[in-house]
Scaffold this active site. Sequence first.
Site, PDB file in Angstrom:
ATOM      1  N   CYS A 128       0.842  -1.193   0.000  1.00  0.00           N
ATOM      2  CA  CYS A 128       0.000   0.000   0.000  1.00  0.00           C
ATOM      3  C   CYS A 128       0.881   1.247   0.000  1.00  0.00           C
ATOM      4  CB  CYS A 128      -0.941   0.104   1.188  1.00  0.00           C
ATOM      5  SG  CYS A 128      -1.912  -1.364   1.485  1.00  0.00           S
ATOM      6  N   HIS A 171      14.954 -36.506 -16.678  1.00  0.00           N
ATOM      7  CA  HIS A 171      14.587 -37.036 -15.357  1.00  0.00           C
ATOM      8  C   HIS A 171      13.127 -36.752 -15.006  1.00  0.00           C
ATOM      9  CE1 HIS A 171      18.705 -38.138 -14.754  1.00  0.00           C
ATOM     10  NE2 HIS A 171      19.083 -36.920 -15.054  1.00  0.00           N
ATOM     11  N   GLU A 193      14.429 -16.612 -14.644  1.00  0.00           N
ATOM     12  CA  GLU A 193      13.958 -15.229 -14.681  1.00  0.00           C
ATOM     13  C   GLU A 193      13.031 -15.022 -15.897  1.00  0.00           C
ATOM     14  OE1 GLU A 193      13.660 -12.819 -12.847  1.00  0.00           O
ATOM     15  OE2 GLU A 193      13.448 -11.088 -14.142  1.00  0.00           O
ATOM     16  N   TRP A 245      -3.039  -2.551  -1.541  1.00  0.00           N
ATOM     17  CA  TRP A 245      -2.820  -3.922  -1.997  1.00  0.00           C
ATOM     18  C   TRP A 245      -3.381  -4.794  -0.895  1.00  0.00           C
ATOM     19  CZ3 TRP A 245       0.347  -8.199  -0.486  1.00  0.00           C
ATOM     20  CH2 TRP A 245       0.452  -9.202  -1.452  1.00  0.00           C
ATOM     21  N   ASN A 261      -0.290   1.684   6.046  1.00  0.00           N
ATOM     22  CA  ASN A 261       0.455   0.700   5.258  1.00  0.00           C
ATOM     23  C   ASN A 261       1.165  -0.219   6.243  1.00  0.00           C
ATOM     24  OD1 ASN A 261       2.154  -0.677   3.438  1.00  0.00           O
ATOM     25  ND2 ASN A 261       3.732   0.889   3.648  1.00  0.00           N
ATOM     26  N   GLY A 262       0.959  -1.527   6.112  1.00  0.00           N
ATOM     27  CA  GLY A 262       1.625  -2.478   7.001  1.00  0.00           C
ATOM     28  C   GLY A 262       0.646  -3.561   7.423  1.00  0.00           C
ATOM     29  N   ARG A 283       2.831   0.169  -5.524  1.00  0.00           N
ATOM     30  CA  ARG A 283       2.722  -0.432  -4.194  1.00  0.00           C
ATOM     31  C   ARG A 283       1.401  -1.188  -4.008  1.00  0.00           C
ATOM     32  NH1 ARG A 283       6.572   1.799  -0.869  1.00  0.00           N
ATOM     33  NH2 ARG A 283       5.491   1.035   0.957  1.00  0.00           N
ATOM     34  N   GLU A 288       4.311 -13.808 -14.900  1.00  0.00           N
ATOM     35  CA  GLU A 288       3.711 -12.712 -14.141  1.00  0.00           C
ATOM     36  C   GLU A 288       2.971 -11.699 -15.005  1.00  0.00           C
ATOM     37  OE1 GLU A 288       6.337 -10.080 -11.847  1.00  0.00           O
ATOM     38  OE2 GLU A 288       7.951 -10.615 -13.190  1.00  0.00           O
ATOM     39  N   LYS A 327       9.130 -13.848 -15.786  1.00  0.00           N
ATOM     40  CA  LYS A 327       8.618 -12.692 -16.532  1.00  0.00           C
ATOM     41  C   LYS A 327       7.369 -13.103 -17.299  1.00  0.00           C
ATOM     42  CE  LYS A 327      10.145 -10.145 -14.972  1.00  0.00           C
ATOM     43  NZ  LYS A 327      11.189  -9.986 -13.991  1.00  0.00           N
ATOM     44  N   LYS A 387       4.410  -3.739  -6.848  1.00  0.00           N
ATOM     45  CA  LYS A 387       5.838  -3.577  -7.124  1.00  0.00           C
ATOM     46  C   LYS A 387       6.683  -3.823  -5.873  1.00  0.00           C
ATOM     47  CE  LYS A 387       9.296  -2.267  -9.707  1.00  0.00           C
ATOM     48  NZ  LYS A 387       9.760  -3.340 -10.581  1.00  0.00           N
TER      49      LYS A 387
HETATM   50  C1  F6R Z   1       9.337  -9.806 -10.501  1.00  0.00           C
HETATM   51  C2  F6R Z   1       9.699  -8.925  -9.406  1.00  0.00           C
HETATM   52  C3  F6R Z   1       9.690  -9.501  -8.033  1.00  0.00           C
HETATM   53  C4  F6R Z   1      10.708  -8.772  -7.141  1.00  0.00           C
HETATM   54  C5  F6R Z   1      10.567  -9.260  -5.689  1.00  0.00           C
HETATM   55  C6  F6R Z   1      11.625  -8.623  -4.800  1.00  0.00           C
HETATM   56  O1  F6R Z   1       9.425  -9.169 -11.741  1.00  0.00           O
HETATM   57  O2  F6R Z   1       9.963  -7.762  -9.598  1.00  0.00           O
HETATM   58  O3  F6R Z   1       9.912 -10.871  -8.037  1.00  0.00           O
HETATM   59  O4  F6R Z   1      11.990  -9.034  -7.621  1.00  0.00           O
HETATM   60  O5  F6R Z   1       9.297  -8.939  -5.204  1.00  0.00           O
HETATM   61  O6  F6R Z   1      11.549  -7.236  -4.834  1.00  0.00           O
HETATM   62  P1  F6R Z   1      12.788  -6.336  -4.466  1.00  0.00           P
HETATM   63  O7  F6R Z   1      13.837  -6.560  -5.488  1.00  0.00           O
HETATM   64  O8  F6R Z   1      12.252  -4.930  -4.480  1.00  0.00           O
HETATM   65  O9  F6R Z   1      13.236  -6.765  -3.101  1.00  0.00           O
END
Ligand code: F6R
Length: 620
Positions: A2, A504, A481, A74, A99-100, A27, A488, A485, A602
């Site tokens: 949030c 396997h 990775e 969120w 927030n929290g 957020r 998500e 991508k 994010k």
């Molecule tokens: C995926 C992504 C997340 C972040 C994860 C950690 O694209 O961005 O998997 O990498 O939530 O976030 P940070 O790097 O901000 O600790």
Amino acid sequence: MCGIIGAASSRNVGKLLIQGLHKMEYRGYDSAGIALHQKDHVTRLRALGKVQALEDLMIEHKPKSKLGIAHTRWATHGKPSEANAHPHASSEQIYIVHNGIIENYKELTKKLKDSGYQFASQTDSELIAHLIHHHYKNNDLLCAMQLAIKELEGAYAIAAVDLNHKDQLVIARYKSPLLIGVGIEENFAASDPLALAQLTSDFVFLEDGDTAVVKKDSYEIFDAKSKSVNREVTHLDIETSSVTKGEFSHFMEKEIFEQPQSASNTLESRLGSNDVLDNIFGLGSSEIFSETKRIQFVACGTSLHAGKVGRFWFEEIAGIPCYVDFASEYRYRNPLVEDGTLFVTISQSGETADTLAALRYAKDKDYLSTLSICNVPTSSLARESDHVLFTNAGPEIGVASTKAFTTQLVSLLLLSMSIAKSQDKNPIMREAITKELKDLPAAINASLDTKTAIQKITPAIAEKNNALFLGRGIFFPIVQEGALKLKEISYIHAEAYPAGELKHGPLALVDDSIPIVALSPENDLTEKLISNLEEVKARGGTLYVFGEGQDQFTIDSGSYIGMPKCNKFIAPIIYTIPLQILAYYVACHRGTDLDQPRNLAKSVTVESVSYTHLTLPTKA
Ligand code: F6R
């Protein structure tokens, strides 16, 4: 998670608060709300969904006010709904945004209900409004806030207004980010300086346990013992161009194409002509590095993948072993810390609750020192680590991390070189890597040229519901990775395997309906990878291979996309780019909201919804 924001000004604040919320949608964006003080009442508007829905309500109602608080949510506790949206109110007197997570939610809610408070939401935040109201005496909102937070367990950044004061916000922070933005004839509070970028460049970061009164022409901060304190003002020039999309359709697309520049920003002032410069991780770091015998990496998601790539470099360049752990798992076992272990966190935001909690847990263990690789200089992680290297990627707005990841990789190469240098290891290799790094921005530019070839293969992948990603060695975390991508932002289920593992088990999945994306750079494992891909071909699999110069490898079904020739150490960075582009165009093809994919945010500043908050069905 949030984002919260508040403003006390001599002008109307509604529009400023909404602009700030838009900047903090990274957020969370399940719902948004605002409370504006209007002399004899407080107008509260709340809307389900993104900040735009709240902005539409503001356009309809046109409330005018010089004091207000607002929130983008969120959902952690209580589903996304208007009733669960902030601000929460108590007796039309106290209004709060939070927030929290409040961990002792159950006990406090019961206590407040027993004393007659009625709850209108299923959140753990609403009780904060009632608790402040419960302590509110003699028109003293600050004192009520200070008494209320003494009862809270968990994490919080709170901003509150009350009906009796049309000129002040009261705020409080514990384990969730919160700062004051200092303006002229106006002051603000927010979770992130980005939210205030167009309003001020002067920020005061609150510490855990702080409360503050914020008025248009003054602010006063109190520490955990309610003693008035001075906290330093930090001047930050946040580029506003970096928070707009410019000519691009999405932030993610812009951020992918910014990578030649972001990599060059990470390298700036850190490389000499033949080697990494000394003390780029802060004064005294070289001494720590000379004693470093092993590394413990802790991170989440994309940042964890960076750590997994880093492990290969630390073994080869610095000759030291590495362990890589999920931050969310690390502190729930009892890690054995060997002598001389450096604890390294990797995080774009520097506010990820799991990573921060792991750092705080590690501080009580016998680590040599703590170091963080982080993109946000003002973040809690950066402030709480002994040493920091800022990745300097610039604000990353797209929820799916792109330029933050590649700049983390560049930073890890710099760290492994710094440790090797402090221990006098591999000088010739360090010189070769320095040269490769200097060519990196140009090499990323060349790999961005794969865009046209990738656009041709996206329709075929976009119509599938599953995908398999294959790589070997250091390219295995890169395909992990790539798979992350794709899932998500396109919602296609994707799994990554080291190609040698196929036989396997996962080979059973292979038929002509599952796209298989593979990375095949020229290296010691190329032949082995190609024979793994032959196994796939023999089972009718559709292959999409990114590789260099393997003209002898023919594909019956799928495509081979040629990559620019690149050197060994930077190759994992270069091969990340086409996988980001692939995920981006597949998501565009499927029409998803790819800058803000469903269920995500994010910056994940909460650990999880506490079990005690859930109502479980009772057995019949
Ligand atoms: C995926 C992504 C997340 C972040 C994860 C950690 O694209 O961005 O998997 O990498 O939530 O976030 P940070 O790097 O901000 O600790």
